[in-house]
Design a protein around this motif. Structure first.
Motif, PDB file in Angstrom:
ATOM      1  N   ARG A  21       0.843  -1.201   0.000  1.00  0.00           N
ATOM      2  CA  ARG A  21       0.000   0.000   0.000  1.00  0.00           C
ATOM      3  C   ARG A  21       0.874   1.245   0.000  1.00  0.00           C
ATOM      4  O   ARG A  21       0.599   2.213  -0.706  1.00  0.00           O
ATOM      5  N   LEU A  22       1.948   1.230   0.760  1.00  0.00           N
ATOM      6  CA  LEU A  22       2.871   2.362   0.794  1.00  0.00           C
ATOM      7  C   LEU A  22       3.536   2.572  -0.564  1.00  0.00           C
ATOM      8  O   LEU A  22       3.660   3.707  -1.037  1.00  0.00           O
ATOM      9  N   VAL A  23       3.915   1.502  -1.239  1.00  0.00           N
ATOM     10  CA  VAL A  23       4.498   1.595  -2.583  1.00  0.00           C
ATOM     11  C   VAL A  23       3.465   2.178  -3.559  1.00  0.00           C
ATOM     12  O   VAL A  23       3.801   3.012  -4.406  1.00  0.00           O
ATOM     13  N   ALA A  24       2.212   1.763  -3.423  1.00  0.00           N
ATOM     14  CA  ALA A  24       1.162   2.298  -4.305  1.00  0.00           C
ATOM     15  C   ALA A  24       0.986   3.800  -4.101  1.00  0.00           C
ATOM     16  O   ALA A  24       0.777   4.545  -5.067  1.00  0.00           O
ATOM     17  N   ILE A  25       1.094   4.246  -2.865  1.00  0.00           N
ATOM     18  CA  ILE A  25       0.981   5.682  -2.589  1.00  0.00           C
ATOM     19  C   ILE A  25       2.142   6.441  -3.233  1.00  0.00           C
ATOM     20  O   ILE A  25       1.951   7.482  -3.877  1.00  0.00           O
ATOM     21  N   VAL A  26       3.353   5.916  -3.096  1.00  0.00           N
ATOM     22  CA  VAL A  26       4.516   6.574  -3.694  1.00  0.00           C
ATOM     23  C   VAL A  26       4.413   6.570  -5.218  1.00  0.00           C
ATOM     24  O   VAL A  26       4.746   7.562  -5.876  1.00  0.00           O
ATOM     25  N   LYS A  27       3.919   5.470  -5.784  1.00  0.00           N
ATOM     26  CA  LYS A  27       3.753   5.416  -7.245  1.00  0.00           C
ATOM     27  C   LYS A  27       2.703   6.415  -7.726  1.00  0.00           C
ATOM     28  O   LYS A  27       2.782   6.914  -8.849  1.00  0.00           O
ATOM     29  N   THR A  28       1.720   6.706  -6.888  1.00  0.00           N
ATOM     30  CA  THR A  28       0.717   7.705  -7.246  1.00  0.00           C
ATOM     31  C   THR A  28       1.343   9.092  -7.269  1.00  0.00           C
ATOM     32  O   THR A  28       1.020   9.921  -8.120  1.00  0.00           O
ATOM     33  N   ILE A  29       2.264   9.323  -6.348  1.00  0.00           N
ATOM     34  CA  ILE A  29       2.939  10.625  -6.299  1.00  0.00           C
ATOM     35  C   ILE A  29       3.883  10.781  -7.487  1.00  0.00           C
ATOM     36  O   ILE A  29       3.968  11.851  -8.083  1.00  0.00           O
ATOM     37  N   TRP A  30       4.611   9.705  -7.845  1.00  0.00           N
ATOM     38  CA  TRP A  30       5.535   9.724  -8.988  1.00  0.00           C
ATOM     39  C   TRP A  30       5.042   8.738 -10.041  1.00  0.00           C
ATOM     40  O   TRP A  30       5.472   7.584 -10.086  1.00  0.00           O
ATOM     41  N   PRO A  31       4.164   9.180 -10.922  1.00  0.00           N
ATOM     42  CA  PRO A  31       3.571   8.271 -11.902  1.00  0.00           C
ATOM     43  C   PRO A  31       4.566   7.674 -12.897  1.00  0.00           C
ATOM     44  O   PRO A  31       4.283   6.646 -13.506  1.00  0.00           O
ATOM     45  N   GLU A  32       5.736   8.267 -13.046  1.00  0.00           N
ATOM     46  CA  GLU A  32       6.713   7.682 -13.970  1.00  0.00           C
ATOM     47  C   GLU A  32       7.206   6.323 -13.479  1.00  0.00           C
ATOM     48  O   GLU A  32       7.735   5.536 -14.255  1.00  0.00           O
ATOM     49  N   GLU A  44      16.414   2.373 -19.557  1.00  0.00           N
ATOM     50  CA  GLU A  44      15.528   3.228 -18.756  1.00  0.00           C
ATOM     51  C   GLU A  44      14.491   2.400 -18.016  1.00  0.00           C
ATOM     52  O   GLU A  44      14.180   2.676 -16.859  1.00  0.00           O
ATOM     53  N   ASP A  45      13.945   1.375 -18.676  1.00  0.00           N
ATOM     54  CA  ASP A  45      12.951   0.525 -18.017  1.00  0.00           C
ATOM     55  C   ASP A  45      13.594  -0.292 -16.902  1.00  0.00           C
ATOM     56  O   ASP A  45      12.990  -0.509 -15.864  1.00  0.00           O
ATOM     57  N   ARG A  46      14.823  -0.748 -17.129  1.00  0.00           N
ATOM     58  CA  ARG A  46      15.545  -1.485 -16.090  1.00  0.00           C
ATOM     59  C   ARG A  46      15.751  -0.588 -14.868  1.00  0.00           C
ATOM     60  O   ARG A  46      15.585  -1.011 -13.726  1.00  0.00           O
ATOM     61  N   ARG A  47      16.103   0.670 -15.108  1.00  0.00           N
ATOM     62  CA  ARG A  47      16.297   1.623 -14.016  1.00  0.00           C
ATOM     63  C   ARG A  47      14.993   1.826 -13.247  1.00  0.00           C
ATOM     64  O   ARG A  47      14.993   1.879 -12.009  1.00  0.00           O
ATOM     65  N   ARG A  48      13.876   1.927 -13.972  1.00  0.00           N
ATOM     66  CA  ARG A  48      12.574   2.094 -13.322  1.00  0.00           C
ATOM     67  C   ARG A  48      12.242   0.876 -12.474  1.00  0.00           C
ATOM     68  O   ARG A  48      11.805   1.000 -11.324  1.00  0.00           O
ATOM     69  N   ARG A  49      12.475  -0.316 -13.004  1.00  0.00           N
ATOM     70  CA  ARG A  49      12.174  -1.547 -12.259  1.00  0.00           C
ATOM     71  C   ARG A  49      13.028  -1.667 -11.008  1.00  0.00           C
ATOM     72  O   ARG A  49      12.533  -2.050  -9.949  1.00  0.00           O
ATOM     73  N   ILE A  50      14.298  -1.352 -11.130  1.00  0.00           N
ATOM     74  CA  ILE A  50      15.187  -1.413  -9.961  1.00  0.00           C
ATOM     75  C   ILE A  50      14.745  -0.395  -8.916  1.00  0.00           C
ATOM     76  O   ILE A  50      14.748  -0.675  -7.718  1.00  0.00           O
ATOM     77  N   THR A  51      14.340   0.777  -9.375  1.00  0.00           N
ATOM     78  CA  THR A  51      13.848   1.797  -8.444  1.00  0.00           C
ATOM     79  C   THR A  51      12.625   1.299  -7.696  1.00  0.00           C
ATOM     80  O   THR A  51      12.506   1.484  -6.480  1.00  0.00           O
ATOM     81  N   VAL A  52      11.719   0.649  -8.402  1.00  0.00           N
ATOM     82  CA  VAL A  52      10.507   0.117  -7.755  1.00  0.00           C
ATOM     83  C   VAL A  52      10.865  -0.994  -6.770  1.00  0.00           C
ATOM     84  O   VAL A  52      10.302  -1.068  -5.672  1.00  0.00           O
ATOM     85  N   LEU A  53      11.813  -1.850  -7.118  1.00  0.00           N
ATOM     86  CA  LEU A  53      12.237  -2.913  -6.196  1.00  0.00           C
ATOM     87  C   LEU A  53      12.881  -2.339  -4.931  1.00  0.00           C
ATOM     88  O   LEU A  53      12.611  -2.803  -3.819  1.00  0.00           O
ATOM     89  N   VAL A  54      13.737  -1.335  -5.102  1.00  0.00           N
ATOM     90  CA  VAL A  54      14.354  -0.693  -3.944  1.00  0.00           C
ATOM     91  C   VAL A  54      13.290   0.002  -3.108  1.00  0.00           C
ATOM     92  O   VAL A  54      13.303  -0.068  -1.869  1.00  0.00           O
TER      93      VAL A  54
END
Length: 146
Positions: A21-32, A44-54
């Motif tokens: 739920r906390l990750v979903a809130i952060v993703k709402t704030i940063w839609p990229e 770029e997609d790999r960077r986005r995925r790693i960012t989401v995992l972290v």
């Protein structure tokens, strides 16, 4: 032993749900971070995925920190099991790492553990019935005097 697995998977399921739920809130704030279908290069997609995992790990670490022994403590320990041999704590970061498995995974583990627990209860009840029936079948007959 199965009771410990049920307790652990219940705790991890709850923490996984909270951190998701906390990750979903952060993703709402940063839609990229959310947009998987955007035109991006592979790097770029790999960077986005790693960012989401972290982000998922940090969210799990934050939510797990609230369960530490002495209140909020990101480097503390969470008492997972209490047994006659003593407490069995796990470091907060290990619990957070386990939480990143996701709520679907821990829900499945909990379902399997409960199924094993129910099967063991049914086997014990069946064994008691067999023993009770065996005792009644072996009862000596007392002769009746008239």
């Amino acid at each position: 032993m199965i009771d410990y697995l049920v307790a652990l998977s219940t705790l991890l399921l709850a923490l996984s749900l909270a951190s998701e739920r906390l990750v979903a809130i952060v993703k709402t704030i940063w839609p990229e971070l959310t947009d998987e279908n955007a035109e991006r290069t592979l790097a770029e997609d790999r960077r986005r995925r790693i960012t989401v995992l972290v982000l998922a790990f940090l969210a799990a670490w934050l939510t797990s920190s609230f369960l530490a022994t002495n209140g909020f403590n990101p480097v503390g320990e969470i008492p997972i099991f209490k047994s006659p041999q003593g407490d069995h704590p796990l470091p907060v970061y290990i619990v957070a790492l386990m939480c990143t498995g996701g709520s679907a995974f821990w829900s499945s583990v909990l379902g399997y553990a409960n199924a094993v627990k129910d099967t063991k209860k049914q086997q014990a009840a069946q064994q008691r019935m067999i023993m009770r029936a065996a005792r009644q079948a072996v009862k000596p007959e007392v002769p009746k005097f008239q």
